[in-house]
Design an enzyme around this catalytic site. Sequence first.
Site, PDB file in Angstrom:
ATOM      1  N   ARG A 121       0.934  -1.472   0.252  1.00 32.57           N
ATOM      2  CA  ARG A 121      -0.323   0.016   0.045  1.00 32.57           C
ATOM      3  C   ARG A 121       1.076   1.441   0.154  1.00 32.57           C
ATOM      4  NH1 ARG A 121      -2.535   2.384   4.199  1.00 32.57           N
ATOM      5  NH2 ARG A 121      -3.527   3.618   4.102  1.00 32.57           N
ATOM      6  N   ASP A 146     -20.170   8.088   1.824  1.00 30.29           N
ATOM      7  CA  ASP A 146     -19.936   6.852   2.468  1.00 30.29           C
ATOM      8  C   ASP A 146     -20.827   7.546   3.972  1.00 30.29           C
ATOM      9  OD1 ASP A 146     -16.482   5.302   3.737  1.00 30.29           O
ATOM     10  OD2 ASP A 146     -17.278   7.894   2.597  1.00 30.29           O
ATOM     11  N   HIS A 178     -11.300   7.963   4.859  1.00 25.70           N
ATOM     12  CA  HIS A 178     -12.393   7.131   3.702  1.00 25.70           C
ATOM     13  C   HIS A 178     -11.843   5.738   3.897  1.00 25.70           C
ATOM     14  CE1 HIS A 178     -14.528   5.768   0.647  1.00 25.70           C
ATOM     15  NE2 HIS A 178     -13.764   6.527  -0.648  1.00 25.70           N
TER      16      HIS A 178
END
Length: 315
Positions: free
Chosen positions: A91, A151, A178
């Site tokens: 990541r 969201d 998020h």
Amino acid sequence: MKVDKRKVVIVGTGMVGMSYAYSLLNQSVCDELVLIDVNKKRAEGEAMDLNHGLAFANSSMTIYAGGYGDCSDADIVVICAGVAQKPGESRLDLLKRNAEVFRSIIDPVTSSGFNGIFLVATNPVDIMTRITCTLSGFNPRRVLGSGTALDTARLRYLLGDYLKADPRNVHAYVMGEHGDSEFVPWSQALLATKPILELCNESGDEGCRGRFDEIEEEVRTAAYKIIEAKNATYYGIGMALTRITKAILGDEHSVLTVSAMLRGEYGQRDVYVGVPCIINQNGIQRVLPLSLTEDELDKLGRSCDTLRESFDGIF
Ligand code: NAD
């Protein structure tokens, strides 16, 4: 802010960028729309495709594939560009590559003389928004990310369905990153002016609180489920970006949960995170501090710590 020629530039004409563009066109949100992508041919094809729909639209929008020079007089530059994760890539490595992508975008945008507002959708959106702020040197109030706007919309839809009430009368927010550390401050969730937790206690329904936890989890994992089913998510975020754009161009002072730089609010600073903010023509007019409980403040603090760590790993 001009009202006669509202100009939006989209950088990154992939699924998210073009879902946003399509939504802008259908809602007649701006007068001029410029599409930029490292793949120029793609941007040109998308501009042609949208232009061919103009005859059926309620708007006489000018749409074209352009270059960074076109940002000079834009009101908003919206960044939806990004590279996909390679097999086996960490990541952090993905983040580093996306940071390079942003360097190749932000420098020419600011060099054009752009003096408007940056709106970022690229994931991880809170980190990419902070990178945009750092690279541009803009006042943080003029750099915002889509944050937890989508969201929050998902939460209201699910709560409306459970409470058998119009989601537009549900006032509840998803806050934080998020991503995995986002959370719902239930103490601040209202149906009209009635606290939802009170409604739950009064309902006599033993499973009510458990259902709220399930809804929170459904919101948190929604993107994973959609990606599993269709590889990507784009319509919802396209509409969320449109909503934020309308709030800016219309100088609405609307409350939306965007990714904003905290400067002491909630006891946090130097972090971009999803929080309710008042949005107007200047971007983030102000962060609206909610009266969170100790537990909710802890959750926000943990989410901020996660985001700071990720940012420190790349800059
Ligand atoms: P996509 O691969 O369809 O599109 C990405 C586009 O970026 C491509 O057209 C590519 O050519 C372009 N691009 C890459 N490098 C560029 C550069 N240096 N300059 C200009 N353009 C460049 O991806 P997508 O599905 O549209 O997703 C875009 C981003 O939006 C991803 O980071 C995704 O995770 C994110 N996203 C965010 C949310 C949210 O809620 N914030 C929701 C969904 C997706």
